[in-house]
Design a protein around this motif. Structure first.
Motif, short mmCIF file in Angstrom:
data_model
loop_
_atom_site.label_atom_id
_atom_site.label_comp_id
_atom_site.label_asym_id
_atom_site.label_seq_id
_atom_site.Cartn_x
_atom_site.Cartn_y
_atom_site.Cartn_z
N TYR A 1 0.83 -1.21 0.00
CA TYR A 1 0.00 0.00 0.00
C TYR A 1 0.86 1.26 0.00
CZ TYR A 1 -3.03 3.74 1.62
OH TYR A 1 -3.68 4.94 1.73
N TYR B 1 0.42 1.59 -4.05
CA TYR B 1 -0.93 2.10 -4.22
C TYR B 1 -1.11 3.54 -3.75
CZ TYR B 1 -2.31 -2.60 -5.51
OH TYR B 1 -2.44 -3.79 -6.16
N GLY C 1 -6.12 4.93 -3.29
CA GLY C 1 -5.12 3.88 -3.20
C GLY C 1 -5.61 2.71 -2.36
N PHE D 1 -6.27 -1.03 -3.87
CA PHE D 1 -5.71 -2.24 -3.27
C PHE D 1 -6.79 -3.31 -3.14
CE2 PHE D 1 -4.63 -5.10 0.13
CZ PHE D 1 -3.25 -5.27 0.04
#
Length: 398
Positions: free
Chosen positions: A357, A361, A370, A374
């Motif tokens: 993450y 992301y 983001g 994910f």
């Protein structure tokens, strides 16, 4: 290419299957996995969160949808021509149902126990997992609700099922409103629906223990959102599924079935919203107003699926959800194991989940987008596995 892929999925469906129900099951489990796997719990859009306490969001409807679908599936399975109504056959079905419930419960416990904190040298699996084992959860609730709903389905006709639903509701409300309970300091309470302070919370705290529930730090009573007393109205949700299935099995046109489902859904939601002013809509307590609300919306969702898939014949969009719905339990188990594995695998000082993450992301899409990206990526990777199983005809059954 996508069109051919979807057409191939639809072509594999058995002719006797209720497509709309498969699609709704798939939509429900997909939504469940989506909300359970954000990139960061700090950045989740409001509709993908549960209500903090009273009230509801779209996310709060996901689990009760699944419970209602379980009820529909029970009734449809009992209508198979190979089954008879003999006492011996009912006993055999109860035995099979008990075994199925036990398997679901064990799978739920497995997900609870499947975790180890490799980054903490002082982590004790025995003390921090085994000694604080959470007794209930999503699969555990489904297991209990399924078995008792099966008993009602086997031994009660339509009136008996309605009376059972009303009776369970009255018993639940009588205890919540009228039974006094005490804290460890001797303070007496009655009729509360507060976070950590209700008859349901007191019962969980007293019987399950504060270290074996989800909300362990709740005061004055630790409790579980899938706890003991709230299981009663959850059974009522499943009974609503039995009754919905009976409506679908009756000799009437599809249009009439859709209209009936839509009418029930609108009336149930309308009553629930007005009842909310006297009895709060609350998922964690699974209040009867929440039962009406969620069952009503589930009926509306099923009506929409029947109208789109079976009346208007708009089916291509449903193909991915058929794949997910066909293996709903396997999908749930895979997602649970994969999510825990992402949390256990370490990259430097952080977990693989956090590293993905924060490194990929969040820089590409920002905080909230983001986190959502994910979750969508998690679904896409899950689809590859679920489709592989679907293509090979592998269906995980309990």
């Amino acid at each position: 290419m996508v069109r051919r892929h979807c057409q191939h999925i639809l072509a594999q469906l058995p002719g006797h299957r209720m497509l709309a129900l498969d699609v709704l099951r798939g939509l429900t489990i997909t939504a469940m996995i989506l909300v359970n796997n954000p990139g960061s719990w700090s950045y989740v859009y409001a509709p993908l969160r549960h209500a903090e306490w009273h009230g509801w969001t779209v996310t709060d409807l996901i689990f009760p949808f699944f419970i209602v679908i379980v009820g529909i599936s029970i009734q449809l399975s009992l209508a198979k021509p190979t089954l008879t109504n003999s006492a011996f056959n009912k006993i055999e079905q109860l035995k099979q149902g008990l075994i199925r419930s036990a398997k679901l419960y064990v799978l739920g416990l497995f997900l609870v126990l499947f975790y180890y904190n490799f980054r903490d040298v002082n982590y004790s699996y025995i003390e921090q997992k085994l000694m604080t084992l959470r007794a209930f959860g999503v699969l555990q609730r489904i297991a209990v609700v399924y078995f008792f709903s099966l008993v009602i389905a086997l031994y009660c006709g339509t009136r008996g099922r309605i009376f059972a639903a009303i009776g369970l509701t009255i018993i639940y409300l009588a205890a919540m409103y009228k039974l006094p309970y005490q804290s460890e300091y001797g303070t007496e309470f009655v009729g509360l629906f507060e976070f950590g302070n209700s008859f349901a919370a007191w019962l969980d705290h007293t019987i399950l223990g504060a270290s074996h529930v989800y909300y362990r730090s709740a005061t004055p009573f630790a409790f579980d959102p899938e706890g003991l007393w709230s299981t009663l109205p959850a059974i009522v949700s499943c009974i609503s599924g039995l009754l919905i299935a009976q409506w679908l099995q009756a000799d009437r046109t599809l249009v009439a079935k859709v209209r009936g489902l839509a009418l029930f859904g609108v009336v149930a939601v309308w009553i629930a919203e007005f009842w909310h002013y006297g009895l709060p809509i609350n998922k964690s307590l699974w209040t009867p107003s929440f039962v009406l609300l969620s069952s009503g919306y589930c009926a509306l969702a099923l009506a929409a699926c029947i109208w789109l898939c079976d009346i208007k014949r708009y089916r291509l969009w449903s193909a991915p959800f058929i794949v997910f719905g066909a293996n709903a339990i396997l999908f749930f188990m895979f997602a649970g194991v994969a999510a825990r594995a992402l949390g256990m695998i370490s990259i430097g000082e952080s977990s693989l989940h956090s590293w993905l993450y924060n490194t990929i992301y969040q820089p590409l899409f920002g905080d909230y987008n983001g986190s959502l990206a994910f979750a969508l990526s998690f679904l896409a990777l899950s689809y590859i596995l679920m489709y592989s199983c679907y293509k090979r005809g592998y269906i995980f059954k309990v």
